[in-house]
Design a protein around this motif. Structure first.
Motif, PDB file in Angstrom:
ATOM      1  N   GLU A 155      11.573   8.413  12.627  1.00 19.12           N
ATOM      2  CA  GLU A 155      10.446   8.094  11.758  1.00 19.12           C
ATOM      3  C   GLU A 155      10.850   7.039  10.719  1.00 19.12           C
ATOM      4  N   THR A 156      12.120   7.052  10.334  1.00 22.19           N
ATOM      5  CA  THR A 156      12.594   6.064   9.358  1.00 22.19           C
ATOM      6  C   THR A 156      12.395   4.644   9.860  1.00 22.19           C
ATOM      7  N   ARG A 182      10.448   3.694  12.234  1.00 22.71           N
ATOM      8  CA  ARG A 182       9.020   3.448  12.504  1.00 22.71           C
ATOM      9  C   ARG A 182       8.267   3.177  11.206  1.00 22.71           C
ATOM     10  N   LEU A 183       8.693   3.801  10.108  1.00 24.53           N
ATOM     11  CA  LEU A 183       8.036   3.527   8.820  1.00 24.53           C
ATOM     12  C   LEU A 183       8.436   2.160   8.285  1.00 24.53           C
ATOM     13  N   ARG A 195       6.275  -0.394  10.140  1.00 21.93           N
ATOM     14  CA  ARG A 195       5.009   0.317  10.338  1.00 21.93           C
ATOM     15  C   ARG A 195       4.016  -0.550  11.116  1.00 21.93           C
ATOM     16  N   ASP A 244       4.641   0.089  14.636  1.00 21.94           N
ATOM     17  CA  ASP A 244       4.257   1.441  15.031  1.00 21.94           C
ATOM     18  C   ASP A 244       2.735   1.550  15.159  1.00 21.94           C
ATOM     19  N   ARG A 292       0.900  11.889   7.532  1.00 17.73           N
ATOM     20  CA  ARG A 292       1.470  10.541   7.647  1.00 17.73           C
ATOM     21  C   ARG A 292       0.957   9.807   8.884  1.00 17.73           C
ATOM     22  N   LYS A 325       3.940   7.044   2.488  1.00 15.89           N
ATOM     23  CA  LYS A 325       5.236   7.061   1.824  1.00 15.89           C
ATOM     24  C   LYS A 325       6.078   8.208   2.382  1.00 15.89           C
ATOM     25  N   THR A 326       7.369   8.098   2.132  1.00 21.00           N
ATOM     26  CA  THR A 326       8.278   9.139   2.592  1.00 21.00           C
ATOM     27  C   THR A 326       8.181  10.352   1.668  1.00 21.00           C
ATOM     28  N   CYS A 341       8.144   3.600  -0.069  1.00 18.75           N
ATOM     29  CA  CYS A 341       7.602   2.879   1.078  1.00 18.75           C
ATOM     30  C   CYS A 341       8.756   2.137   1.729  1.00 18.75           C
TER      31      CYS A 341
END
Lengths: 595, 595
Positions: free
Chosen positions: B129-130, B132-133, B136, B139, B556, B563-564, B569
């Motif tokens: 996920e890191t 991919r964020l 973004r 993704d 999310r 945001k995480t 962000c």
């Protein structure tokens, strides 16, 4: 205690009842607009959001209800049950939608009492804006503000339905974000989790919407709050609302076509006004030439004429030397105003000085002569040329500004607007749109000794000007466009740069090196390397647009809870002191400001 | 340099073309999903927001175009002009909407090249996920996330059209405002114009929407960003979106009726699912009795049974003493699960311990006996009573929690959900709604030694409980209501207090004196004295609602730029350091945090 709502259910609004309802039992709820006693009977104008109905407390219908109604005062909140009845013929009020009927009340609930409001809830109010902002919830009861809010709602609903039908997707972008390099000052939000760091509130979702294009969303829109911590000298607000759009695989014609359709749909839905013709369009250069400013008000003429060539060699040294030094001499003919007084001319001269014009020359055209301190300096040929160029006829007065192009244009352009106001040339019920295109890409900032982007650094240059980017940046036009309504810019946008190399070239022209670019918006530059479509967009200022739709003078009149020019909310007293514990958690402290 | 868009105009999206278009010249634009070479011909799956079309670069059609197409890689952005052609019969792909055709390309523009993305743009992605964020925008190209965003758009469009048709007015409330007393931590925004003062970002527009009712707007709604600076342990975001409504002259039935209609309209428009029956409704007390928690998941049974009366005098002292001390003994019968292993039971005991249950007693019902460490403590009468109450049959296992009511209910309520997950009792395609009503007005906070509002301080007490407000506050029910879907609260609201005297009484119950009340929300209290209508409202959490509509596990996945859990962000690197000059203008400085 006041009465409870209990099982009482409203059956109608206060605008609906008419002769067709006579004899029906109905329930209305609303505010007391007005109460009067007449012949032992109490008449109340009951107001709700939609309108007003007269309700009657007659002791012959119910003595207890009449007794209770004695207590009623203005702005009390009531629920009444009663029978709709025809008014006596001589009491019919043809100006009221519900003026043919009244309601004979047999049940009354007083939901809420009201102190005497600090100002009357009437269409015309003479209370100061300060007191009206402090009691904004009372001011919003007035028809004018209420209708403004409803017009705003109709505007946004039209935007949403129009753009939805065109395949736009409404996507929310973050409010807690990183500073966007739009030039204005950011509002900062200290982070508690990451102490010492700050979020910025967005000045616009510019970078996010471009990233949504890179993500493939094709058509995006959002009606979004934006924030600028500017000095609020003009009619500005710290937070304002934009209708924000972005499209992929389009050129400026497509963006303008869709935007224009949107504006036409809004005017149709909100004001029932049609604009069957396409909006006119002019280049930035044409706007500057004819009107001196890039947001010309087309509701009137008074166009500027460039007379530099005519006066270049005149004996009037002020004009001649300006032309010689690369300046401009332009003039406006105020037709039929040769009777302007010395005082009027002095006022206009002062007005032009605000825009840095060092003087305002003038000539009155009389039947037999030109009356002017400067007329003597012109030869007959020059006079004839001026007469032709400016269409001079007896009874006219012509004003000249001679200065560097920027000052000449702005001072005379503003003077044109001022003259139109003074001469009553502006029809308040007219809406004149124009597109402005072909903006310069850059302007030279004399103070910072570098080029600035006229729009923003992500605006694409004209494809045909690409080869002049480094060699002659001031000659490069951008693919930006503005929509102007009645002299006010209501929206603007551009085709963006979608090529990372071109983006770096443009940033370099702006003196932004690779390191600084990476630091500020590296994520956008990187995104452009992963397959970015050609794209462009536009944003309308919702507040200004609704202000014009509602024929208001200030955006404060179309915002439910606006702030003052000092960025305070007089109703809630925001901003206010924070508790020490709050600041401690954020690891910040307030310090004595540097004078 | 890449190619310019120039005069190329897209004629179709990549989902539209079928056999009816064969022979037509068309233009498509999009991303390269996949490229393969076969027999000297290049086949590209071209993807846009809507779908995929196969485009073919055949040297027999154009050698130069085929040559140029050699360069194409995944995620390049192309514009192609070509002729729609039927695929050879053995190449037809019935699983693709456009699988019967392909486009034979005779013009190619490469608008943008693409580096190899850090993860494949495929339906299934195994990147962290890191990463991919951080990317973004890549993704979001995946079908799943793209469809989530479109579902979100459909949801909000449905909300707007539904509420507009019901006469609601969309009114924007401020983002830069004063701290609202909602309990959570505020985000603060330092003021530059009023140095030393702070705005707060709104946790909800609660007070503003009540003021809009006082202003007479009758029906208000807004889809609005709200902010809470909470620790993000659960699936929370610093900024989240609410569908916020408020109505005047209504009771809770009216608010619930309109809200329920809204939710049904959303499910119809987004998922094409109908709910012809009214949503069920239960009181808070019933929910606690049967499910232990106020947001029961009704997709399965496993209801809790109160057995306190049966075990009150049992020889099992743990149970008996809990009952004696005002506690509760409740049980769940997991039917047919008597073969649970020791390990499974231990895991469930640990699970219950998270919710502070000191133990988890159990009895396995065998054909001939009850197998349990505690079975021996019960008399035959008690066993018979338990058997009846819990519907015990051979093959069942029953779990008991005995503790103070709050702990018993929560631990066993959560255990019920956990058992359902483990036993596969949950149908992911089912949507089970319920209203919860009649919440307690207050709860007693043991730490602070005072009453707290279960909802918020502006929630009205039940009219029938008004006389218990001071004498027995814990017995007072409020006029609050929640809507629960599949065990998750998706919305909640209440009828508000519209009487200033009652508001002051309730604040007094909460230990908020006149001075503190005036300081915190004096403007609301004052507004209530100028004629406030009975009113109430509701807010839905848009993120959670869309998450459930999209069958996602995390909000999310339905937020474009989330945001995480550390409120950062990863794409823009917000929050970040502020420039010293910025802080100086705000007259704040960062300090070393207190450990």
């Amino acid at each position: 205690m006041t009465d409870l709502l209990g099982d009482m259910k409203r059956t109608h609004s206060c605008i609906e009842l008419g002769e067709s309802h006579i004899g029906q039992d109905i329930v209305l709820m609303g505010w007391v607009q007005h109460r009067r006693d007449h012949g032992g009977v109490i008449f109340v104008d009951l107001r709700d959001r939609k309108g007003i109905t007269q309700v009657v407390f007659d002791p012959s219908i119910s003595e207890t209800v009449h007794e209770k109604a004695q207590e009623i005062r203005n702005e009390y909140v009531l629920g009444i049950k009663g029978k709709v009845s025809a008014r006596p013929a001589d009491m019919v009020n043809a100006r009221m939608t519900t003026g043919a009927i009244e309601v004979l009340v047999d049940e009354l609930r007083i939901f809420s009492r009201a102190k005497t409001p600090p100002f009357q809830i009437e269409d015309r109010v003479d209370a100061s804006e300060t007191i009206r902002l402090q009691y904004r919830y009372l001011d919003l009861r007035r028809t004018q503000l209420k209708n403004n809010m409803i017009a705003r709602h109709k505007t946004t609903m039209t935007v949403r339905n129009y753009l939805d039908a065109k395949g736009f997707v409404d996507i929310e972008t973050p409010v807690l974000t990183k500073s966007t390099p739009e030039g204005a000052r950011d509002y900062l939000v200290p982070s508690r989790v990451n102490q010492g760091d700050f979020y910025a509130l967005p000045q616009s979702p510019q970078l996010f919407k471009q990233l949504l294009m890179v993500a493939g969303f094709d058509r995006y829109y959002q009606i979004i709050k934006c924030f600028r911590d500017e000095d609020l000298r003009a009619d500005r607000q710290p937070e304002f609302t934009q209708i924000d759009m972005e499209l992929s695989f389009v050129d400026e014609q497509k963006v303008m076509e869709i935007s224009e359709g949107l504006i036409k749909a809004i005017f149709k839905n909100v004001l029932d006004v049609d604009f069957p013709e396409p909006f006119p369009s002019m280049t930035w250069a044409e706007a500057m030439e004819r009107f001196g400013i890039d947001r010309p008000d087309l509701r009137f003429g008074l166009e500027l004429k460039n007379v530099s060539d005519i006066v270049a060699n005149a004996d009037f040294k002020v004009f001649a030397s300006v032309v010689k030094n690369g300046g401009l001499v332009k003039a406006i003919n105020a037709k039929g105003c040769a009777d302007f007084s010395r005082k009027q001319i002095d006022e206009l001269t002062e007005f032009a000085a605000v825009y840095r014009a060092k003087g305002l020359a003038w000539i009155k055209i009389k039947e037999d002569q030109w009356q002017s301190p400067i007329a003597k300096f012109f030869s007959d040929d020059e006079k004839e040329a001026l007469k032709q160029r400016l269409d001079l006829e007896p009874g006219d007065i012509v004003f000249f500004v001679a200065d560097q192009p920027k000052i000449t244009n702005e001072a005379l352009g503003q003077l044109r607007n001022e003259l139109a106001r003074r001469l009553g040339l502006i029809n308040d019920n007219e809406f004149k749109f124009t597109w402005i295109t072909h903006f310069p890409m850059f302007e030279y900032d004399e103070t910072e000794k570098r080029y600035q982007a006229l729009h923003h650094p992500f605006t694409a240059p004209m494809e045909s000007d690409l080869d002049k980017l480094e060699s002659n940046p001031l000659e490069v036009n951008s693919r930006a466009y503005d929509l102007v309504l009645n002299g006010i810019e209501i929206g603007g946008g551009s085709i963006r740069i979608h090529d990372s190399e071109l983006q770096e070239r443009v940033l370099k022209c702006l003196g932004i090196g690779k390191e600084e670019a990476k630091e500020k918006f590296g994520f956008l530059l990187e995104a452009l390397t992963f397959g970015a479509p050609p794209h462009g967009g536009l944003a309308f200022g919702l507040d200004r647009l609704v202000m014009l739709l509602c024929r208001e003078d200030s955006i404060r009149s179309v915002i439910a809870f606006p702030k003052t020019q000092k960025a305070t909310c007089l109703m809630t007293q925001a901003p206010s002191k924070a508790a020490p514990a709050q600041l401690q958690e954020l690891a910040i402290k307030t310090v004595k400001p540097i004078e």
